[in-house]
Design a protein around this motif. Structure first.
Motif, PDB file in Angstrom:
ATOM      1  N   VAL A  48       8.311   0.724  20.210  1.00 41.76           N
ATOM      2  CA  VAL A  48       7.269   0.496  19.195  1.00 41.76           C
ATOM      3  C   VAL A  48       7.190   1.708  18.274  1.00 41.76           C
ATOM      4  CG1 VAL A  48       4.790   0.155  18.800  1.00 41.76           C
ATOM      5  CG2 VAL A  48       5.942  -1.089  20.655  1.00 41.76           C
ATOM      6  N   GLU A  49       7.219   2.895  18.876  1.00 39.06           N
ATOM      7  CA  GLU A  49       7.187   4.132  18.082  1.00 39.06           C
ATOM      8  C   GLU A  49       8.347   4.201  17.103  1.00 39.06           C
ATOM      9  OE1 GLU A  49       6.858   8.213  19.832  1.00 39.06           O
ATOM     10  OE2 GLU A  49       6.216   7.062  21.580  1.00 39.06           O
ATOM     11  N   ARG A  50       9.537   3.879  17.617  1.00 39.45           N
ATOM     12  CA  ARG A  50      10.765   4.073  16.835  1.00 39.45           C
ATOM     13  C   ARG A  50      10.979   2.942  15.829  1.00 39.45           C
ATOM     14  NH1 ARG A  50      16.250   3.234  17.628  1.00 39.45           N
ATOM     15  NH2 ARG A  50      15.924   1.965  19.490  1.00 39.45           N
ATOM     16  N   LEU A  51      10.928   1.706  16.337  1.00 41.75           N
ATOM     17  CA  LEU A  51      11.371   0.567  15.515  1.00 41.75           C
ATOM     18  C   LEU A  51      10.253  -0.027  14.660  1.00 41.75           C
ATOM     19  CD1 LEU A  51      13.627  -1.107  18.221  1.00 41.75           C
ATOM     20  CD2 LEU A  51      14.344   0.338  16.294  1.00 41.75           C
ATOM     21  N   HIS A  52       9.009   0.248  15.006  1.00 39.04           N
ATOM     22  CA  HIS A  52       7.907  -0.186  14.141  1.00 39.04           C
ATOM     23  C   HIS A  52       7.311   0.984  13.365  1.00 39.04           C
ATOM     24  CE1 HIS A  52       7.987  -4.325  15.071  1.00 39.04           C
ATOM     25  NE2 HIS A  52       7.395  -4.293  16.254  1.00 39.04           N
ATOM     26  N   PHE A  53       6.831   2.016  14.080  1.00 35.94           N
ATOM     27  CA  PHE A  53       6.095   3.075  13.390  1.00 35.94           C
ATOM     28  C   PHE A  53       7.024   3.950  12.533  1.00 35.94           C
ATOM     29  CE2 PHE A  53       2.675   3.073  17.004  1.00 35.94           C
ATOM     30  CZ  PHE A  53       2.212   1.860  16.548  1.00 35.94           C
ATOM     31  N   LEU A  54       8.055   4.520  13.179  1.00 37.09           N
ATOM     32  CA  LEU A  54       8.934   5.432  12.423  1.00 37.09           C
ATOM     33  C   LEU A  54       9.712   4.671  11.350  1.00 37.09           C
ATOM     34  CD1 LEU A  54       9.881   8.322  12.102  1.00 37.09           C
ATOM     35  CD2 LEU A  54      11.648   7.890  13.828  1.00 37.09           C
ATOM     36  N   ASP A  55      10.219   3.505  11.693  1.00 36.21           N
ATOM     37  CA  ASP A  55      10.940   2.711  10.693  1.00 36.21           C
ATOM     38  C   ASP A  55      10.040   2.448   9.485  1.00 36.21           C
ATOM     39  OD1 ASP A  55      13.293   1.190   9.872  1.00 36.21           O
ATOM     40  OD2 ASP A  55      12.041  -0.583  10.133  1.00 36.21           O
ATOM     41  N   SER A  56       8.776   2.132   9.719  1.00 40.09           N
ATOM     42  CA  SER A  56       7.847   1.906   8.606  1.00 40.09           C
ATOM     43  C   SER A  56       7.700   3.176   7.765  1.00 40.09           C
ATOM     44  CB  SER A  56       6.474   1.484   9.137  1.00 40.09           C
ATOM     45  OG  SER A  56       6.541   0.217   9.763  1.00 40.09           O
ATOM     46  N   LEU A  57       7.596   4.316   8.448  1.00 42.00           N
ATOM     47  CA  LEU A  57       7.350   5.575   7.721  1.00 42.00           C
ATOM     48  C   LEU A  57       8.516   5.974   6.819  1.00 42.00           C
ATOM     49  CD1 LEU A  57       5.437   7.841  10.281  1.00 42.00           C
ATOM     50  CD2 LEU A  57       4.528   6.471   8.393  1.00 42.00           C
ATOM     51  N   THR A  58       9.708   5.436   7.075  1.00 41.83           N
ATOM     52  CA  THR A  58      10.825   5.767   6.173  1.00 41.83           C
ATOM     53  C   THR A  58      10.541   5.282   4.747  1.00 41.83           C
ATOM     54  OG1 THR A  58      12.095   3.742   6.627  1.00 41.83           O
ATOM     55  CG2 THR A  58      12.538   5.645   8.043  1.00 41.83           C
ATOM     56  N   CYS A  59       9.629   4.333   4.606  1.00 38.78           N
ATOM     57  CA  CYS A  59       9.279   3.841   3.258  1.00 38.78           C
ATOM     58  C   CYS A  59       8.622   4.918   2.396  1.00 38.78           C
ATOM     59  CB  CYS A  59       8.328   2.646   3.345  1.00 38.78           C
ATOM     60  SG  CYS A  59       9.101   1.179   4.002  1.00 38.78           S
ATOM     61  N   THR A  60       8.213   6.027   3.025  1.00 36.25           N
ATOM     62  CA  THR A  60       7.607   7.104   2.236  1.00 36.25           C
ATOM     63  C   THR A  60       8.660   7.925   1.487  1.00 36.25           C
ATOM     64  OG1 THR A  60       7.683   8.630   4.103  1.00 36.25           O
ATOM     65  CG2 THR A  60       5.655   7.362   3.815  1.00 36.25           C
ATOM     66  N   LEU A  61       9.948   7.777   1.842  1.00 37.54           N
ATOM     67  CA  LEU A  61      10.966   8.654   1.257  1.00 37.54           C
ATOM     68  C   LEU A  61      10.968   8.647  -0.275  1.00 37.54           C
ATOM     69  CD1 LEU A  61      13.918   8.201   3.799  1.00 37.54           C
ATOM     70  CD2 LEU A  61      12.659  10.308   3.310  1.00 37.54           C
ATOM     71  N   PRO A  62      10.925   7.479  -0.933  1.00 36.50           N
ATOM     72  CA  PRO A  62      10.923   7.522  -2.411  1.00 36.50           C
ATOM     73  C   PRO A  62       9.641   8.149  -2.970  1.00 36.50           C
ATOM     74  CG  PRO A  62      11.566   5.348  -1.608  1.00 36.50           C
ATOM     75  CD  PRO A  62      11.050   6.103  -0.430  1.00 36.50           C
ATOM     76  N   LEU A  63       8.526   8.040  -2.236  1.00 36.18           N
ATOM     77  CA  LEU A  63       7.263   8.631  -2.704  1.00 36.18           C
ATOM     78  C   LEU A  63       7.319  10.153  -2.544  1.00 36.18           C
ATOM     79  CD1 LEU A  63       4.766   6.065  -1.100  1.00 36.18           C
ATOM     80  CD2 LEU A  63       5.936   5.958  -3.322  1.00 36.18           C
ATOM     81  N   LEU A  64       7.847  10.607  -1.399  1.00 38.66           N
ATOM     82  CA  LEU A  64       7.980  12.044  -1.177  1.00 38.66           C
ATOM     83  C   LEU A  64       8.985  12.645  -2.166  1.00 38.66           C
ATOM     84  CD1 LEU A  64       7.935  11.962   2.707  1.00 38.66           C
ATOM     85  CD2 LEU A  64       6.254  13.129   1.263  1.00 38.66           C
ATOM     86  N   ALA A  65      10.036  11.887  -2.484  1.00 37.16           N
ATOM     87  CA  ALA A  65      11.016  12.384  -3.455  1.00 37.16           C
ATOM     88  C   ALA A  65      10.366  12.536  -4.828  1.00 37.16           C
ATOM     89  CB  ALA A  65      12.209  11.433  -3.530  1.00 37.16           C
ATOM     90  N   ARG A  66       9.463  11.624  -5.166  1.00 34.25           N
ATOM     91  CA  ARG A  66       8.828  11.672  -6.493  1.00 34.25           C
ATOM     92  C   ARG A  66       7.737  12.741  -6.568  1.00 34.25           C
ATOM     93  NH1 ARG A  66       5.878   8.036 -10.325  1.00 34.25           N
ATOM     94  NH2 ARG A  66       5.051   9.634 -11.708  1.00 34.25           N
ATOM     95  N   TRP A  67       6.900  12.848  -5.505  1.00 32.11           N
ATOM     96  CA  TRP A  67       5.727  13.731  -5.594  1.00 32.11           C
ATOM     97  C   TRP A  67       5.849  15.038  -4.802  1.00 32.11           C
ATOM     98  CZ3 TRP A  67       4.565   8.404  -6.186  1.00 32.11           C
ATOM     99  CH2 TRP A  67       3.923   8.105  -7.394  1.00 32.11           C
ATOM    100  N   GLY A  68       6.897  15.148  -3.991  1.00 32.13           N
ATOM    101  CA  GLY A  68       7.152  16.437  -3.336  1.00 32.13           C
ATOM    102  C   GLY A  68       6.554  16.570  -1.948  1.00 32.13           C
ATOM    103  N   THR A  69       5.251  16.331  -1.816  1.00 31.14           N
ATOM    104  CA  THR A  69       4.613  16.449  -0.495  1.00 31.14           C
ATOM    105  C   THR A  69       3.683  15.264  -0.292  1.00 31.14           C
ATOM    106  OG1 THR A  69       2.666  17.613  -1.320  1.00 31.14           O
ATOM    107  CG2 THR A  69       4.552  18.975  -0.663  1.00 31.14           C
ATOM    108  N   ALA A  70       3.324  15.043   0.985  1.00 28.22           N
ATOM    109  CA  ALA A  70       2.419  13.931   1.307  1.00 28.22           C
ATOM    110  C   ALA A  70       1.091  14.093   0.584  1.00 28.22           C
ATOM    111  CB  ALA A  70       2.207  13.868   2.819  1.00 28.22           C
ATOM    112  N   ALA A  71       0.580  15.327   0.553  1.00 29.00           N
ATOM    113  CA  ALA A  71      -0.731  15.569  -0.058  1.00 29.00           C
ATOM    114  C   ALA A  71      -0.704  15.313  -1.563  1.00 29.00           C
ATOM    115  CB  ALA A  71      -1.179  16.991   0.230  1.00 29.00           C
ATOM    116  N   ALA A  72       0.453  15.476  -2.187  1.00 25.51           N
ATOM    117  CA  ALA A  72       0.535  15.317  -3.640  1.00 25.51           C
ATOM    118  C   ALA A  72       0.663  13.853  -4.071  1.00 25.51           C
ATOM    119  CB  ALA A  72       1.725  16.110  -4.173  1.00 25.51           C
ATOM    120  N   ILE A  73       0.924  12.968  -3.120  1.00 25.46           N
ATOM    121  CA  ILE A  73       1.038  11.544  -3.475  1.00 25.46           C
ATOM    122  C   ILE A  73      -0.357  11.032  -3.841  1.00 25.46           C
ATOM    123  CG2 ILE A  73       1.617   9.238  -2.579  1.00 25.46           C
ATOM    124  CD1 ILE A  73       3.696  10.654  -0.748  1.00 25.46           C
TER     125      ILE A  73
END
Ligand code: SAM
Length: 260
Positions: A48-73
């Motif tokens: 559940v951790e790997r295939l649901h939670f972590l897999d979902s979190l990979t969707c942040t990559l384009p947002l982190l690439a655009r804004w730099g840090t989680a706090a800046a999104i």
């Protein structure tokens, strides 16, 4: 939650104690409800951790690439289309609490779980909508209203594009985690992209060791308004995908693109 915490940190999302506790409670609620509502076939806690939670979190990559840090999104308006038990939308909301999230799920029992778990986790700025994307996609409160659309495991790509792109404002972005023959899938989706106002970016491969099995993000920019005819009536996007010839007319050359 060690695997998740390590993977999230590698993505650029160090989790606080509160966030870890929310993921724990989310997993407990998922597995408890799964005994009576069919939410997931993945029941082993680390899976559940790997295939649901972590897999979902990979969707942040384009947002982190655009804004730099989680706090800046910024407090982006995000819709998760065909959210099921909350993936990928809810893990993103836990990691990035500033997001304003809509979870769209056609199946009433799954939507009931989503309403339950959002309250259980004490999340704010999350709306659960129990309807089909083909219906809500024409609603003025939702059409062309979102900065980000998410969708995982909902349909083959041409149908997925028709179900998601109408929700995005021009300048918004679709982020869809996928596996398989993605370059070919994207090529087959070119007519759908053109018809719906989308332009695909290069695939974003997922390189986390815990998810090293050919996963990638399909990322599509909304570059023009979607014509009012889309999405078509419920069921039609999957049954007659845009730009894909029916099997009857070209059985030997048409990819099989019905939604699973
Ligand atoms: N996204 C979740 C995940 O990755 O775990 C759920 C995936 S599940 C295979 C597909 C979900 O999409 C189902 O819960 C289904 O009810 C929902 N769905 C399929 N077509 C839909 C539509 N047109 N509108 C809204 N929800 C839809």
């Amino acid at each position: 939650m060690e695997l998740l915490a390590a993977g999230a940190a590698a993505l650029g999302l160090p989790l606080t104690e509160t966030q870890r506790a929310r993921f724990e409670r989310y997993r407990a609620a998922l597995l408890a409800w799964n005994a009576r509502v069919n939410l997931t076939a993945i029941v082993e806690p680390e899976a559940v951790e790997r295939l649901h939670f972590l897999d979902s979190l990979t969707c942040t990559l384009p947002l982190l690439a655009r804004w730099g840090t989680a706090a800046a999104i910024p407090s982006l308006r995000v819709i998760d289309v065909g959210s099921g038990a909350g993936f990928p939308g809810l893990p993103l909301k836990i990691a990035l609490p500033q997001l304003r999230l809509t979870l769209l799920e056609a199946t009433g029992k799954k939507a009931a779980f989503l309403t339950h778990v959002v309250a259980e986790l004490g999340l704010t700025d999350v709306a659960v909508v129990a309807e089909r994307a083909e219906v809500i996609g024409h609603h003025p409160a939702h059409r062309e209203a979102y900065d980000v659309a998410l969708a995982r495991a909902v349909a083959a790509l041409p149908a997925l594009l028709e179900l998601t792109l109408p929700f995005l404002r021009v300048g918004g972005v679709l982020i869809a985690p996928r596996k398989g023959e993605l370059a070919a899938e994207l090529a087959a989706a070119a007519p759908a992209l053109a018809a719906l106002g989308g332009a695909a970016r290069p695939l974003v491969p997922i390189t986390l060791p815990a998810l090293a099995d050919g996963r990638a993000l399909v990322v599509v920019d909304k570059v023009a308004p979607t014509p009012a005819a889309y999405p078509r009536r419920p069921g039609v996007p999957a049954k007659r995908p845009l730009g894909v010839r029916s099997l009857g007319s070209a059985a030997s050359t048409s990819p099989q693109l019905d939604a699973g």
